[in-house]
Design a protein around this motif. Sequence first.
Motif, short mmCIF file in Angstrom:
data_model
loop_
_atom_site.label_atom_id
_atom_site.label_comp_id
_atom_site.label_asym_id
_atom_site.label_seq_id
_atom_site.Cartn_x
_atom_site.Cartn_y
_atom_site.Cartn_z
N LEU A 75 0.44 7.25 25.53
CA LEU A 75 1.35 8.11 24.77
C LEU A 75 0.52 9.06 23.91
CD1 LEU A 75 4.11 5.65 23.48
CD2 LEU A 75 4.34 7.41 25.24
N CYS A 76 0.99 10.30 23.82
CA CYS A 76 0.28 11.30 23.01
C CYS A 76 0.31 10.89 21.53
CB CYS A 76 0.95 12.66 23.23
SG CYS A 76 0.46 13.93 22.08
N ASN A 77 -0.84 10.94 20.91
CA ASN A 77 -0.93 10.56 19.48
C ASN A 77 -0.11 11.47 18.60
OD1 ASN A 77 -2.65 8.43 19.76
ND2 ASN A 77 -4.50 9.71 19.66
N LYS A 78 -0.05 12.72 18.99
CA LYS A 78 0.56 13.73 18.13
C LYS A 78 2.09 13.61 18.11
CE LYS A 78 -1.79 18.13 17.43
NZ LYS A 78 -2.06 19.41 18.11
N CYS A 79 2.68 13.47 19.31
CA CYS A 79 4.15 13.52 19.37
C CYS A 79 4.76 12.17 19.74
CB CYS A 79 4.58 14.58 20.38
SG CYS A 79 4.12 14.17 22.08
N LEU A 80 3.94 11.16 20.01
CA LEU A 80 4.38 9.82 20.41
C LEU A 80 5.40 9.85 21.55
CD1 LEU A 80 4.54 8.04 16.94
CD2 LEU A 80 2.90 7.67 18.79
N LYS A 138 7.20 12.41 22.77
CA LYS A 138 8.29 13.39 22.80
C LYS A 138 7.91 14.63 23.62
CE LYS A 138 10.28 11.97 18.40
NZ LYS A 138 9.23 10.98 18.04
N GLY A 139 6.61 14.89 23.70
CA GLY A 139 6.16 16.08 24.41
C GLY A 139 5.79 17.19 23.44
N CYS A 140 4.57 17.68 23.52
CA CYS A 140 4.14 18.78 22.64
C CYS A 140 3.11 19.62 23.40
CB CYS A 140 3.56 18.23 21.34
SG CYS A 140 1.98 17.36 21.54
N ASP A 141 2.60 20.66 22.74
CA ASP A 141 1.62 21.55 23.39
C ASP A 141 0.34 20.82 23.77
OD1 ASP A 141 3.25 23.65 23.29
OD2 ASP A 141 2.33 24.61 21.53
N ASP A 142 0.08 19.76 23.05
CA ASP A 142 -1.19 19.06 23.21
C ASP A 142 -1.21 18.11 24.41
OD1 ASP A 142 -3.55 19.29 21.82
OD2 ASP A 142 -3.40 17.22 21.09
N CYS A 143 -0.02 17.77 24.93
CA CYS A 143 0.03 16.75 25.98
C CYS A 143 0.85 17.24 27.17
CB CYS A 143 0.66 15.48 25.42
SG CYS A 143 2.37 15.69 24.92
N TYR A 144 1.07 16.38 28.14
CA TYR A 144 1.97 16.73 29.23
C TYR A 144 3.05 15.68 29.31
CZ TYR A 144 3.47 18.97 33.49
OH TYR A 144 4.22 19.64 34.42
ZN LIG Z 1 2.21 15.31 22.58
#
Ligand SMILES: [Zn+2]
Length: 469
Positions: free
Chosen positions: A397-402, A404-410
Amino acid sequence: MTTQYSICELNTDNIFDISDELWQKNCQEKQLLLRYLAVPVKEDESKLWLAIDDENNLNALEMFAFMVNKQIEPVLVASDELKYLLNALSPERNQLYEVNELIYGQQSLASNSDEPINRSDPIIQLLDNLFKFCLSKNASDIHIEPRKEKLIIRLRIDGVLHIYKTLSHTLTNRVVSRIKLLAKLDISETRLPQDGQFNFTTALAETLDFRVSTLPTSYGEKIVLRLQKNKPTHFDFLTLGFTNEQQATLLNALKQPQGLILVTGPTGSGKSITLYTALSHLNQTDKHILTAEDPIEIEIDGLIQTQVNRGINLDFSQLLRTFLRQDPDIIMLGEIRDEESAKIALRASQTGHLVLSTLHTNDAPSAIERLTKLGIQEYEIRNSLLLVVAQRLVRKLCNKCLGKGCDDCYQGYKGRIGVYQCLSRPPFAKEFEKQTGCLDFETLLDSAKQKIAENQTDLTEVERVLGYA
Ligand SMILES: [Zn+2]
Protein backbone atom coordinates in the motif's frame (compact mmCIF):
# COMPACT_ATOMS: atom_id res chain seq x y z
CA MET A 1 1.15 30.14 -58.43
CA THR A 2 1.37 28.25 -55.18
CA THR A 3 -0.66 25.08 -54.72
CA GLN A 4 -2.34 24.39 -51.38
CA TYR A 5 -1.08 21.17 -49.87
CA SER A 6 -2.80 19.32 -47.11
CA ILE A 7 -0.72 16.98 -45.04
CA CYS A 8 -1.47 13.34 -45.66
CA GLU A 9 -1.40 10.66 -42.97
CA LEU A 10 0.06 7.47 -44.35
CA ASN A 11 -1.84 5.18 -42.08
CA THR A 12 -1.70 1.85 -43.77
CA ASP A 13 1.95 1.81 -44.72
CA ASN A 14 4.82 2.98 -42.72
CA ILE A 15 7.18 5.43 -44.30
CA PHE A 16 9.97 2.87 -44.50
CA ASP A 17 7.90 0.52 -46.57
CA ILE A 18 9.22 1.85 -49.85
CA SER A 19 9.03 -0.26 -53.00
CA ASP A 20 12.34 -1.48 -54.37
CA GLU A 21 11.83 0.45 -57.58
CA LEU A 22 11.22 3.71 -55.79
CA TRP A 23 14.09 2.98 -53.45
CA GLN A 24 16.54 2.62 -56.33
CA LYS A 25 15.24 5.84 -57.85
CA ASN A 26 15.70 7.60 -54.51
CA CYS A 27 19.25 6.33 -54.24
CA GLN A 28 20.12 7.83 -57.61
CA GLU A 29 18.65 11.12 -56.52
CA LYS A 30 20.07 11.07 -53.02
CA GLN A 31 21.92 14.38 -53.41
CA LEU A 32 18.75 16.07 -54.55
CA LEU A 33 16.75 14.56 -51.70
CA LEU A 34 19.37 15.70 -49.20
CA ARG A 35 19.19 19.22 -50.60
CA TYR A 36 15.40 19.36 -50.47
CA LEU A 37 15.04 17.32 -47.26
CA ALA A 38 12.32 15.17 -48.77
CA VAL A 39 11.99 11.46 -49.63
CA PRO A 40 9.38 9.90 -51.95
CA VAL A 41 7.87 6.99 -50.02
CA LYS A 42 5.04 5.83 -52.26
CA GLU A 43 4.05 6.31 -55.85
CA ASP A 44 1.18 5.41 -58.12
CA GLU A 45 0.15 6.55 -61.57
CA SER A 46 -1.10 9.94 -60.53
CA LYS A 47 0.40 10.64 -57.11
CA LEU A 48 3.67 10.77 -55.29
CA TRP A 49 3.74 10.62 -51.48
CA LEU A 50 6.61 12.72 -50.25
CA ALA A 51 7.99 12.47 -46.71
CA ILE A 52 9.02 15.83 -45.26
CA ASP A 53 9.63 16.96 -41.71
CA ASP A 54 8.42 20.53 -42.13
CA GLU A 55 5.01 21.31 -43.54
CA ASN A 56 6.31 24.64 -44.79
CA ASN A 57 8.86 22.96 -47.01
CA LEU A 58 7.00 24.16 -50.09
CA ASN A 59 10.21 24.22 -52.11
CA ALA A 60 10.37 20.46 -52.03
CA LEU A 61 6.71 20.02 -52.88
CA GLU A 62 6.89 22.41 -55.83
CA MET A 63 10.12 20.91 -57.10
CA PHE A 64 8.82 17.33 -57.04
CA ALA A 65 5.48 18.34 -58.55
CA PHE A 66 7.43 19.86 -61.42
CA MET A 67 9.87 16.98 -61.73
CA VAL A 68 7.48 14.01 -61.70
CA ASN A 69 4.44 15.78 -63.06
CA LYS A 70 2.17 14.11 -60.52
CA GLN A 71 0.06 15.24 -57.66
CA ILE A 72 2.17 15.48 -54.51
CA GLU A 73 0.86 14.15 -51.20
CA PRO A 74 3.05 15.48 -48.41
CA VAL A 75 3.57 13.04 -45.50
CA LEU A 76 4.78 14.73 -42.36
CA VAL A 77 7.34 12.65 -40.47
CA ALA A 78 9.61 13.28 -37.51
CA SER A 79 12.91 14.98 -38.31
CA ASP A 80 14.92 12.05 -37.05
CA GLU A 81 12.91 9.61 -39.13
CA LEU A 82 13.59 11.66 -42.22
CA LYS A 83 17.26 12.03 -41.36
CA TYR A 84 17.49 8.30 -40.82
CA LEU A 85 15.80 7.56 -44.10
CA LEU A 86 18.11 9.91 -45.98
CA ASN A 87 21.17 8.39 -44.36
CA ALA A 88 20.03 4.91 -45.19
CA LEU A 89 19.54 5.49 -48.90
CA SER A 90 21.99 3.19 -50.58
CA PRO A 91 21.65 0.69 -53.44
CA GLU A 92 22.33 -2.10 -50.92
CA ARG A 93 19.01 -1.99 -49.25
CA ASN A 94 19.95 -4.41 -46.52
CA GLN A 95 22.29 -1.78 -45.13
CA LEU A 96 19.24 0.25 -44.29
CA TYR A 97 19.10 -0.63 -40.66
CA GLU A 98 22.78 -0.75 -39.89
CA VAL A 99 23.23 2.97 -40.26
CA ASN A 100 21.61 4.55 -37.32
CA GLU A 101 22.61 7.92 -36.07
CA LEU A 102 19.69 8.19 -33.75
CA ILE A 103 20.14 8.43 -30.08
CA TYR A 104 16.71 8.75 -28.74
CA GLY A 105 17.89 10.35 -25.52
CA GLN A 106 19.11 13.42 -27.34
CA GLN A 107 15.65 14.42 -28.27
CA SER A 108 13.54 12.71 -25.73
CA LEU A 109 13.12 13.85 -22.18
CA ALA A 110 16.24 15.99 -22.01
CA SER A 111 14.97 19.47 -21.31
CA ASN A 112 18.30 21.14 -21.95
CA SER A 113 18.88 19.36 -25.23
CA ASP A 114 20.25 21.40 -28.10
CA GLU A 115 18.01 19.69 -30.61
CA PRO A 116 14.45 20.87 -30.56
CA ILE A 117 11.94 18.12 -29.88
CA ASN A 118 9.51 17.59 -32.68
CA ARG A 119 6.46 17.88 -30.46
CA SER A 120 4.18 18.02 -33.42
CA ASP A 121 4.74 14.37 -34.23
CA PRO A 122 2.01 12.49 -32.40
CA ILE A 123 3.98 9.25 -32.26
CA ILE A 124 7.03 10.84 -30.67
CA GLN A 125 4.80 12.65 -28.25
CA LEU A 126 2.93 9.46 -27.43
CA LEU A 127 6.12 7.52 -26.71
CA ASP A 128 7.62 10.42 -24.80
CA ASN A 129 4.61 10.55 -22.50
CA LEU A 130 4.58 6.79 -22.22
CA PHE A 131 8.23 6.61 -21.14
CA LYS A 132 7.74 9.46 -18.67
CA PHE A 133 4.74 7.70 -17.20
CA CYS A 134 6.68 4.43 -16.88
CA LEU A 135 9.44 6.22 -15.06
CA SER A 136 7.14 7.94 -12.62
CA LYS A 137 5.25 4.73 -11.87
CA ASN A 138 8.30 2.48 -11.89
CA ALA A 139 6.85 0.19 -14.57
CA SER A 140 8.92 -2.84 -15.54
CA ASP A 141 7.48 -3.70 -18.98
CA ILE A 142 5.56 -2.04 -21.79
CA HIS A 143 3.34 -4.20 -24.00
CA ILE A 144 2.34 -2.80 -27.39
CA GLU A 145 -0.40 -5.10 -28.63
CA PRO A 146 -2.18 -4.87 -31.99
CA ARG A 147 -5.71 -6.27 -31.68
CA LYS A 148 -8.38 -6.62 -34.34
CA GLU A 149 -9.50 -3.00 -34.32
CA LYS A 150 -7.32 -1.43 -31.68
CA LEU A 151 -3.79 -0.91 -30.57
CA ILE A 152 -3.54 -1.48 -26.85
CA ILE A 153 -0.65 -0.34 -24.71
CA ARG A 154 -0.37 -2.09 -21.37
CA LEU A 155 2.17 -1.58 -18.60
CA ARG A 156 3.36 -3.92 -15.91
CA ILE A 157 3.64 -2.08 -12.62
CA ASP A 158 4.66 -4.00 -9.50
CA GLY A 159 3.98 -7.26 -11.30
CA VAL A 160 0.47 -6.41 -12.55
CA LEU A 161 -0.54 -5.46 -16.13
CA HIS A 162 -2.66 -2.34 -16.57
CA ILE A 163 -4.07 -0.77 -19.72
CA TYR A 164 -2.31 2.51 -20.36
CA LYS A 165 -4.02 3.51 -23.61
CA THR A 166 -6.28 2.12 -26.29
CA LEU A 167 -5.51 3.59 -29.69
CA SER A 168 -6.79 3.29 -33.21
CA HIS A 169 -5.35 0.34 -35.11
CA THR A 170 -4.28 2.74 -37.85
CA LEU A 171 -1.46 3.92 -35.58
CA THR A 172 0.00 0.44 -35.17
CA ASN A 173 2.55 0.60 -37.97
CA ARG A 174 3.83 4.03 -36.97
CA VAL A 175 4.23 3.12 -33.31
CA VAL A 176 5.80 -0.26 -34.05
CA SER A 177 8.16 1.20 -36.68
CA ARG A 178 9.22 3.96 -34.37
CA ILE A 179 10.19 1.52 -31.63
CA LYS A 180 11.88 -0.85 -34.07
CA LEU A 181 13.82 2.12 -35.40
CA LEU A 182 14.94 3.09 -31.91
CA ALA A 183 16.01 -0.48 -31.23
CA LYS A 184 17.91 -0.68 -34.56
CA LEU A 185 15.72 -3.54 -35.78
CA ASP A 186 14.97 -4.37 -39.40
CA ILE A 187 11.81 -2.39 -40.03
CA SER A 188 11.00 -4.20 -43.25
CA GLU A 189 11.04 -7.59 -41.50
CA THR A 190 7.61 -8.12 -39.98
CA ARG A 191 7.23 -11.88 -40.19
CA LEU A 192 10.07 -12.97 -37.92
CA PRO A 193 10.58 -12.18 -34.23
CA GLN A 194 13.43 -9.79 -33.49
CA ASP A 195 15.09 -8.40 -30.42
CA GLY A 196 17.22 -5.39 -29.70
CA GLN A 197 17.69 -2.58 -27.29
CA PHE A 198 17.93 1.17 -26.96
CA ASN A 199 18.43 3.71 -24.26
CA PHE A 200 17.30 7.21 -23.58
CA THR A 201 18.27 9.92 -21.18
CA THR A 202 15.90 11.65 -18.84
CA ALA A 203 15.90 15.30 -17.84
CA LEU A 204 17.78 14.23 -14.72
CA ALA A 205 20.49 12.73 -16.95
CA GLU A 206 19.57 9.20 -15.93
CA THR A 207 20.13 6.69 -18.70
CA LEU A 208 17.40 4.10 -19.03
CA ASP A 209 17.89 0.91 -20.99
CA PHE A 210 15.10 -0.89 -22.81
CA ARG A 211 15.20 -4.45 -24.10
CA VAL A 212 12.92 -4.79 -27.08
CA SER A 213 11.29 -7.97 -28.35
CA THR A 214 8.91 -8.26 -31.30
CA LEU A 215 6.49 -11.08 -32.04
CA PRO A 216 4.50 -11.37 -35.29
CA THR A 217 0.83 -11.99 -34.41
CA SER A 218 -2.35 -12.28 -36.46
CA TYR A 219 -3.02 -8.54 -36.14
CA GLY A 220 0.51 -7.25 -36.54
CA GLU A 221 3.72 -7.15 -34.57
CA LYS A 222 3.43 -7.18 -30.82
CA ILE A 223 6.27 -5.47 -29.00
CA VAL A 224 7.41 -5.84 -25.43
CA LEU A 225 9.80 -3.29 -24.00
CA ARG A 226 11.49 -4.39 -20.83
CA LEU A 227 12.96 -1.65 -18.73
CA GLN A 228 16.37 -2.65 -17.43
CA LYS A 229 16.45 -1.26 -13.96
CA ASN A 230 19.35 -0.51 -11.74
CA LYS A 231 20.20 -3.69 -9.94
CA PRO A 232 19.98 -3.55 -6.14
CA THR A 233 23.32 -3.14 -4.40
CA HIS A 234 22.04 -3.29 -0.84
CA PHE A 235 20.59 -6.52 0.49
CA ASP A 236 18.59 -6.68 3.67
CA PHE A 237 16.14 -9.34 4.90
CA LEU A 238 13.92 -6.90 6.80
CA THR A 239 13.56 -4.60 3.78
CA LEU A 240 12.46 -7.64 1.77
CA GLY A 241 9.63 -8.17 4.24
CA PHE A 242 11.02 -10.90 6.53
CA THR A 243 9.90 -10.50 10.14
CA ASN A 244 12.50 -10.15 12.87
CA GLU A 245 11.89 -13.77 13.89
CA GLN A 246 12.25 -14.98 10.31
CA GLN A 247 15.48 -13.05 9.91
CA ALA A 248 16.83 -14.70 13.06
CA THR A 249 15.83 -18.13 11.72
CA LEU A 250 17.58 -17.41 8.43
CA LEU A 251 20.74 -16.08 10.03
CA ASN A 252 20.87 -19.14 12.26
CA ALA A 253 20.64 -21.46 9.25
CA LEU A 254 23.26 -19.44 7.37
CA LYS A 255 25.66 -19.89 10.29
CA GLN A 256 25.71 -23.66 9.83
CA PRO A 257 28.83 -25.13 8.23
CA GLN A 258 26.85 -27.59 6.16
CA GLY A 259 23.31 -28.36 5.09
CA LEU A 260 20.63 -27.38 2.63
CA ILE A 261 18.62 -24.16 2.52
CA LEU A 262 15.75 -24.04 0.03
CA VAL A 263 13.70 -21.10 -1.19
CA THR A 264 10.44 -22.06 -2.86
CA GLY A 265 7.76 -20.30 -4.85
CA PRO A 266 6.62 -19.80 -8.44
CA THR A 267 8.56 -17.81 -11.03
CA GLY A 268 8.55 -14.10 -10.18
CA SER A 269 8.04 -14.61 -6.46
CA GLY A 270 11.35 -12.99 -5.56
CA LYS A 271 13.32 -16.16 -4.78
CA SER A 272 16.51 -14.86 -6.43
CA ILE A 273 16.67 -11.71 -4.37
CA THR A 274 16.27 -13.78 -1.19
CA LEU A 275 19.18 -15.98 -2.28
CA TYR A 276 21.32 -12.96 -3.19
CA THR A 277 20.58 -11.43 0.19
CA ALA A 278 21.65 -14.65 1.90
CA LEU A 279 24.81 -14.83 -0.22
CA SER A 280 25.75 -11.22 0.41
CA HIS A 281 25.41 -11.98 4.12
CA LEU A 282 27.76 -14.95 3.74
CA ASN A 283 30.15 -13.06 1.51
CA GLN A 284 33.27 -12.94 3.70
CA THR A 285 36.89 -13.14 2.65
CA ASP A 286 37.38 -16.48 4.42
CA LYS A 287 34.58 -18.14 2.47
CA HIS A 288 34.74 -19.64 -1.01
CA ILE A 289 31.33 -19.14 -2.57
CA LEU A 290 30.41 -20.66 -5.94
CA THR A 291 27.14 -20.06 -7.75
CA ALA A 292 25.54 -21.81 -10.74
CA GLU A 293 22.87 -19.54 -12.20
CA ASP A 294 20.52 -19.36 -15.15
CA PRO A 295 21.12 -16.54 -15.83
CA ILE A 296 23.36 -14.49 -13.52
CA GLU A 297 20.92 -11.78 -12.45
CA ILE A 298 23.05 -9.69 -10.14
CA GLU A 299 26.82 -9.66 -9.97
CA ILE A 300 28.20 -9.52 -6.47
CA ASP A 301 31.86 -8.83 -5.86
CA GLY A 302 33.43 -11.66 -3.89
CA LEU A 303 31.28 -14.47 -5.26
CA ILE A 304 32.46 -16.77 -8.01
CA GLN A 305 29.42 -16.81 -10.30
CA THR A 306 28.90 -19.12 -13.23
CA GLN A 307 26.10 -19.46 -15.72
CA VAL A 308 24.61 -22.62 -17.16
CA ASN A 309 24.92 -22.97 -20.91
CA ARG A 310 22.66 -25.63 -22.35
CA GLY A 311 24.03 -25.06 -25.85
CA ILE A 312 27.24 -26.76 -24.75
CA ASN A 313 25.60 -29.09 -22.19
CA LEU A 314 26.86 -27.10 -19.24
CA ASP A 315 23.86 -27.63 -17.00
CA PHE A 316 23.31 -27.33 -13.26
CA SER A 317 24.41 -30.91 -12.61
CA GLN A 318 27.59 -30.57 -14.64
CA LEU A 319 28.51 -27.33 -12.87
CA LEU A 320 27.72 -28.79 -9.48
CA ARG A 321 29.97 -31.80 -10.08
CA THR A 322 32.78 -29.45 -11.07
CA PHE A 323 32.16 -27.27 -8.03
CA LEU A 324 32.83 -30.21 -5.72
CA ARG A 325 36.37 -30.39 -7.11
CA GLN A 326 36.88 -26.66 -6.54
CA ASP A 327 36.88 -26.77 -2.72
CA PRO A 328 33.92 -24.48 -2.04
CA ASP A 329 32.46 -23.61 1.37
CA ILE A 330 29.15 -22.42 0.06
CA ILE A 331 27.31 -23.38 -3.13
CA MET A 332 24.32 -21.66 -4.64
CA LEU A 333 22.46 -23.66 -7.22
CA GLY A 334 19.92 -21.61 -9.19
CA GLU A 335 17.33 -24.35 -9.20
CA ILE A 336 16.91 -28.00 -8.27
CA ARG A 337 14.94 -29.15 -11.28
CA ASP A 338 15.60 -32.84 -11.69
CA GLU A 339 16.69 -35.96 -9.89
CA GLU A 340 20.33 -35.55 -10.80
CA SER A 341 20.71 -31.98 -9.54
CA ALA A 342 18.71 -32.89 -6.41
CA LYS A 343 21.03 -35.80 -5.62
CA ILE A 344 24.24 -33.87 -6.15
CA ALA A 345 22.93 -30.93 -4.11
CA LEU A 346 22.00 -33.27 -1.26
CA ARG A 347 25.37 -35.02 -1.40
CA ALA A 348 27.19 -31.68 -1.33
CA SER A 349 25.14 -30.53 1.63
CA GLN A 350 26.13 -33.68 3.55
CA THR A 351 29.83 -33.38 2.85
CA GLY A 352 30.80 -30.11 4.45
CA HIS A 353 29.13 -27.56 2.18
CA LEU A 354 26.33 -25.12 2.80
CA VAL A 355 24.05 -25.40 -0.23
CA LEU A 356 21.40 -22.83 -1.16
CA SER A 357 18.88 -23.48 -3.91
CA THR A 358 15.29 -23.03 -5.08
CA LEU A 359 12.40 -25.38 -5.78
CA HIS A 360 9.04 -24.84 -7.43
CA THR A 361 6.56 -25.67 -4.68
CA ASN A 362 3.53 -23.87 -3.31
CA ASP A 363 4.54 -23.81 0.31
CA ALA A 364 7.37 -24.81 2.62
CA PRO A 365 6.15 -28.25 3.76
CA SER A 366 5.65 -29.41 0.14
CA ALA A 367 9.37 -28.97 -0.47
CA ILE A 368 9.96 -32.19 1.45
CA GLU A 369 7.46 -34.10 -0.68
CA ARG A 370 9.05 -32.67 -3.79
CA LEU A 371 12.53 -33.82 -2.74
CA THR A 372 11.14 -37.26 -1.98
CA LYS A 373 9.57 -37.39 -5.43
CA LEU A 374 12.96 -36.48 -6.90
CA GLY A 375 14.31 -39.67 -5.39
CA ILE A 376 15.87 -38.31 -2.20
CA GLN A 377 15.62 -40.65 0.78
CA GLU A 378 13.88 -39.35 3.88
CA TYR A 379 16.93 -39.92 6.06
CA GLU A 380 18.98 -37.77 3.69
CA ILE A 381 16.45 -34.97 3.98
CA ARG A 382 16.47 -35.29 7.78
CA ASN A 383 20.25 -35.13 7.81
CA SER A 384 20.79 -32.20 5.57
CA LEU A 385 17.77 -29.91 5.39
CA LEU A 386 18.21 -26.78 7.52
CA LEU A 387 15.49 -24.45 6.32
CA VAL A 388 12.77 -24.05 3.71
CA VAL A 389 11.49 -20.55 2.92
CA ALA A 390 8.29 -20.29 0.87
CA GLN A 391 7.49 -16.88 -0.55
CA ARG A 392 5.29 -14.62 -2.69
CA LEU A 393 5.43 -10.95 -3.57
CA VAL A 394 2.48 -8.69 -2.83
CA ARG A 395 2.04 -5.04 -3.73
CA LYS A 396 2.59 -2.60 -0.90
CA LEU A 397 0.00 0.00 0.00
CA CYS A 398 1.24 3.49 -0.82
CA ASN A 399 2.54 5.23 2.30
CA LYS A 400 1.20 8.56 1.21
CA CYS A 401 -2.43 7.75 0.44
CA LEU A 402 -2.82 4.31 2.13
CA GLY A 403 -4.43 2.75 -0.89
CA LYS A 404 -6.69 5.57 -2.02
CA GLY A 405 -4.53 6.41 -5.02
CA CYS A 406 -2.37 9.49 -5.50
CA ASP A 407 0.21 10.95 -7.91
CA ASP A 408 2.94 9.08 -6.14
CA CYS A 409 1.55 5.57 -6.66
CA TYR A 410 -0.50 3.49 -9.07
CA GLN A 411 -4.01 2.64 -7.89
CA GLY A 412 -2.98 2.89 -4.27
CA TYR A 413 -0.01 0.54 -4.45
CA LYS A 414 3.67 1.31 -4.63
CA GLY A 415 6.44 -1.28 -4.68
CA ARG A 416 6.26 -4.86 -3.49
CA ILE A 417 7.07 -6.77 -0.36
CA GLY A 418 7.63 -10.46 0.32
CA VAL A 419 5.34 -12.72 2.31
CA TYR A 420 7.25 -15.63 3.81
CA GLN A 421 6.71 -18.94 5.50
CA CYS A 422 9.69 -20.63 7.15
CA LEU A 423 10.04 -24.29 7.98
CA SER A 424 13.22 -24.76 9.96
CA ARG A 425 15.14 -27.33 11.91
CA PRO A 426 14.69 -26.52 15.58
CA PRO A 427 17.79 -24.94 17.17
CA PHE A 428 20.31 -27.54 18.33
CA ALA A 429 18.34 -30.36 16.72
CA LYS A 430 20.60 -32.79 14.93
CA GLU A 431 17.98 -33.81 12.43
CA PHE A 432 15.14 -32.27 10.57
CA GLU A 433 11.73 -33.87 10.94
CA LYS A 434 8.68 -32.73 9.10
CA GLN A 435 6.75 -33.20 12.33
CA THR A 436 9.29 -31.53 14.57
CA GLY A 437 10.32 -28.86 12.08
CA CYS A 438 9.36 -25.36 13.20
CA LEU A 439 6.75 -23.92 10.88
CA ASP A 440 6.34 -20.25 11.72
CA PHE A 441 3.05 -19.76 9.87
CA GLU A 442 0.59 -22.55 9.19
CA THR A 443 0.03 -21.14 5.68
CA LEU A 444 1.38 -18.32 3.53
CA LEU A 445 -2.04 -16.72 3.95
CA ASP A 446 -1.51 -16.49 7.72
CA SER A 447 1.78 -14.79 7.05
CA ALA A 448 0.07 -12.41 4.61
CA LYS A 449 -2.63 -11.60 7.15
CA GLN A 450 0.06 -10.23 9.42
CA LYS A 451 1.15 -7.90 6.61
CA ILE A 452 -2.49 -6.81 6.21
CA ALA A 453 -2.76 -6.14 9.94
CA GLU A 454 0.37 -4.00 9.71
CA ASN A 455 -1.26 -2.02 6.87
CA GLN A 456 1.52 -3.04 4.51
CA THR A 457 -0.88 -4.54 1.99
CA ASP A 458 -4.61 -5.33 1.71
CA LEU A 459 -6.88 -8.33 1.35
CA THR A 460 -7.67 -7.71 -2.33
CA GLU A 461 -3.99 -7.88 -3.16
CA VAL A 462 -3.36 -10.95 -1.01
CA GLU A 463 -6.28 -12.75 -2.67
CA ARG A 464 -4.94 -11.81 -6.08
CA VAL A 465 -1.57 -13.38 -5.28
CA LEU A 466 -2.50 -16.32 -3.10
CA GLY A 467 -5.81 -17.07 -4.76
CA TYR A 468 -7.63 -18.03 -1.60
CA ALA A 469 -8.68 -16.34 1.62
ZN1 LIG B 1 -0.55 6.86 -3.15
